[in-house]
Design an enzyme around this catalytic site. Structure first.
Site, short mmCIF file in Angstrom:
data_model
loop_
_atom_site.label_atom_id
_atom_site.label_comp_id
_atom_site.label_asym_id
_atom_site.label_seq_id
_atom_site.Cartn_x
_atom_site.Cartn_y
_atom_site.Cartn_z
N THR A 107 0.89 -1.14 0.10
CA THR A 107 -0.05 -0.09 -0.03
C THR A 107 0.87 1.21 -0.04
OG1 THR A 107 -0.42 0.07 2.51
CG2 THR A 107 -1.81 -1.10 1.19
N ASP A 203 17.89 2.22 -0.53
CA ASP A 203 17.38 1.89 0.87
C ASP A 203 18.30 2.28 1.97
OD1 ASP A 203 16.77 0.35 3.41
OD2 ASP A 203 15.10 -0.13 2.22
N ASP A 206 18.92 -0.31 4.61
CA ASP A 206 19.93 -1.46 4.16
C ASP A 206 21.29 -1.07 4.09
OD1 ASP A 206 17.68 -3.29 4.18
OD2 ASP A 206 17.22 -3.00 1.94
#
Length: 212
Positions: A107, A203, A206
């Protein structure tokens, strides 16, 4: 809501190295801390202070001290943790709370999963740490949560921001009647179809801590 993009050659230099795909995690963490300290210098221009009378080795003098209670720094887990040390270098006396938010990859909406904050936040000044203002959902939800708990002045510090995230943040915080400022190192071009900032830096979580 105000957005302040910090225009400084050292900020641009450190951000450039962060963007490089070949920059390893230890270097990425170190540069993130250094960059956040530079951003925090700009972000704390409105930190609350009060007059203070002191005595130097030569004579009495007037100065200022941070007001009490101290500012509250809230990193958004997990990636915001990588920004905390850089912020604490500039505000070592600040109190630290934690807010756990996660993005639902289907979402693209933020969901809260944990919080560790002082019980009473009434009248507190708060600095929220989140590396990426991408879709804006995480930061909007965090700010709304803090305002409902009593925070009356919020500055969010991000490494990067996307125009879509800024617009969403403005829209979702229209009902908020406290000052909100976003301080960032760069306003990038756009989001891609997966909600990542372009050109971005990948990211942040990460790259700070590895894939886990």
């Amino acid at each position: 809501m105000q957005v302040h993009v910090v225009d400084h050659p050292l900020v641009a230099h450190k951000l450039t190295v962060l963007r490089e795909a070949t920059t390893d995690s230890p270097t990425f963490r170190r540069l993130t801390e250094e960059l956040v300290t530079l951003l925090a210098y700009e972000a704390t221009r409105e930190v609350r202070v009060e007059p203070a009378d002191i005595t130097t080795p030569v004579a009495p003098a007037k100065g200022v001290r941070l007001t009490s209670p101290a500012p509250l720094v809230v990193p958004i887990l997990r990636a915001g943790l990588g920004m905390l040390e850089g912020m604490q270098r500039l505000l070592p006396t600040a109190e630290v709370g934690f807010l756990g938010m996660i993005r639902n990859e289907e979402t693209l909406r933020a969901e809260a999963y944990a919080e560790r904050l002082p019980e009473d936040l009434s009248g507190r000044q708060c600095y929220v740490l989140d590396p990426m203002l991408a879709t804006g959902g995480t930061l909007a939800m965090a700010i709304d949560f803090l305002v409902r708990r009593g925070i009356d002045h919020i500055t969010a510090i991000t490494l990067l921001a996307a125009p879509e995230g800024v617009r969403r943040l403005e829209a979702e915080l229209e009902h908020v009647d406290v000052p909100v400022t976003v301080v960032t190192a760069a306003l990038d071009e756009r989001l891609d179809d997966n909600g990542y900032i372009v050109p971005g830096l990948g990211d942040a979580g990460d790259r700070l801590y590895g894939v886990a």
